[in-house]
Design an enzyme around this catalytic site. Structure first.
Site, mmCIF file in Angstrom:
data_model
loop_
_atom_site.group_PDB
_atom_site.id
_atom_site.type_symbol
_atom_site.label_atom_id
_atom_site.label_comp_id
_atom_site.label_asym_id
_atom_site.label_seq_id
_atom_site.Cartn_x
_atom_site.Cartn_y
_atom_site.Cartn_z
ATOM 1 N N HIS A 1 0.816 -1.217 0.000
ATOM 2 C CA HIS A 1 0.000 0.000 0.000
ATOM 3 C C HIS A 1 0.850 1.268 0.000
ATOM 4 C CE1 HIS A 1 0.111 0.030 4.555
ATOM 5 N NE2 HIS A 1 0.103 1.317 4.323
ATOM 6 N N ASP B 1 -0.115 -7.516 1.561
ATOM 7 C CA ASP B 1 0.401 -6.150 1.641
ATOM 8 C C ASP B 1 1.919 -6.179 1.801
ATOM 9 O OD1 ASP B 1 0.492 -3.434 1.775
ATOM 10 O OD2 ASP B 1 -0.440 -3.258 3.753
ATOM 11 N N SER C 1 3.847 2.720 8.087
ATOM 12 C CA SER C 1 3.549 1.630 7.164
ATOM 13 C C SER C 1 4.790 1.192 6.408
ATOM 14 C CB SER C 1 2.551 2.119 6.110
ATOM 15 O OG SER C 1 1.271 2.169 6.642
#
Ligand SMILES: *[C@@H]1O[C@H](CO)[C@@H](O)[C@H](O)[C@H]1NC(C)=O
Ligand SMILES: *[C@@H]1O[C@H](CO)[C@@H](O)[C@H](O)[C@H]1NC(C)=O
Length: 248
Positions: free
Chosen positions: A66, A110, A204
């Protein structure tokens, strides 16, 4: 990212979920986590976003899928990303390879590999983080570390690298809170719900490090930074990582 944010707001019926800030952590000793890289990308209209990534081979980094976007840039060897430090290595990216089956609605798969145009120079400020070998290395109760330049409790992004200790918890906790998303075989559930210590927005793509091994990748969680949060289980992607690195 905005669509994904909305999707999760809709389905999780909560203050909203968004991708992974270090909350309740502290500034690290400069360059004590030499595998950490600062990643930026563009999502259109010149809007820049930031993530973490980590070096697993001189020419390859891992991050979250992502975190994929246009003009991905990587800075290795950084502590304060707002200043130009002698230790920093800014190496152009050759290609970014998000997992082919990454699903931006559920955060499935992911994970993303990033290949550099040339090898990083390994030194005190830039180093590799080992990948896991055995699945049983990580169990509920295990203390791990997450590092990043993401949002802090003060709700601002950090210029300096922060880290925080996070405990792996039972899959059940994430299954209950993220029933549409959480997958026990490909994800790790971490963060004590009673504690205000977590990864958050901007972290992230960074690693969940347990016993100096990269076990997870900061993936998703509630937007308020509340625990628990979900991490991509690196062990389950080892075949993909090896195959992909061999192809290029
Ligand atoms: C998610 O993926 C779909 C299909 O590939 C794409 O059309 C959409 O723009 C993506 N959304 C975001 C927020 O990236
Ligand atoms: C979890 O992921 C694996 C691997 O992608 C898949 O085979 C399995 O069906 C998934 N489990 C659930 C409950 O979705």
């Amino acid at each position: 990212m905005h669509f994904l944010f909305l999707f999760l707001v809709t389905f999780l019926q909560s203050p909203g979920a968004r991708a992974g800030e270090i909350i309740g952590g502290q500034e690290v000793k400069p360059h004590s986590r030499p595998y950490m890289a600062y990643l930026t990308y563009e999502i259109g209209n010149g809007i820049k976003k930031a993530c973490g990534a980590f070096l697993i081979r001189e020419d390859f980094l891992l991050s979250a899928a992502h975190c994929w976007g246009r003009s991905i840039k990587i800075i290795l060897g950084a502590h304060n990303i707002k200043i130009s430090e002698d230790t920093q290595q800014k190496i152009p990216v050759l290609r970014a390879i998000p997992h082919q089956k990454y699903d931006n609605k559920t955060f499935k798969n992911d994970i993303m590999l990033i290949q550099l145009k040339k090898k990083a120079r390994l030194n005190k400020a830039v180093g590799l983080l080992p990948l896991p070998r055995k699945k049983n290395l990580i169990r509920p109760g295990k203390s791990c570390i997450v590092a990043g330049w993401g949002r802090t409790l003060q709700d601002r992004f950090s210029d300096t690298l922060q880290d925080v200790e996070i405990k792996v918890i039972k899959d059940q906790e994430c299954m209950e809170r993220y029933p549409k998303n959480y997958n026990t075989s490909t994800q790790i559930c971490a963060g004590d719900p009673k504690q205000k210590k977590s990864s958050s927005q901007g972290d992230s793509g960074g690693p969940l490090v347990c016993d100096r091994v990269a076990q997870g990748i900061v993936s998703y969680g509630f937007s308020n930074g509340r625990n628990p949060r979900c991490y991509t289980r690196i062990f389950s992607f080892l075949p993909w990582i090896k195959k992909t690195m061999n192809e290029y």
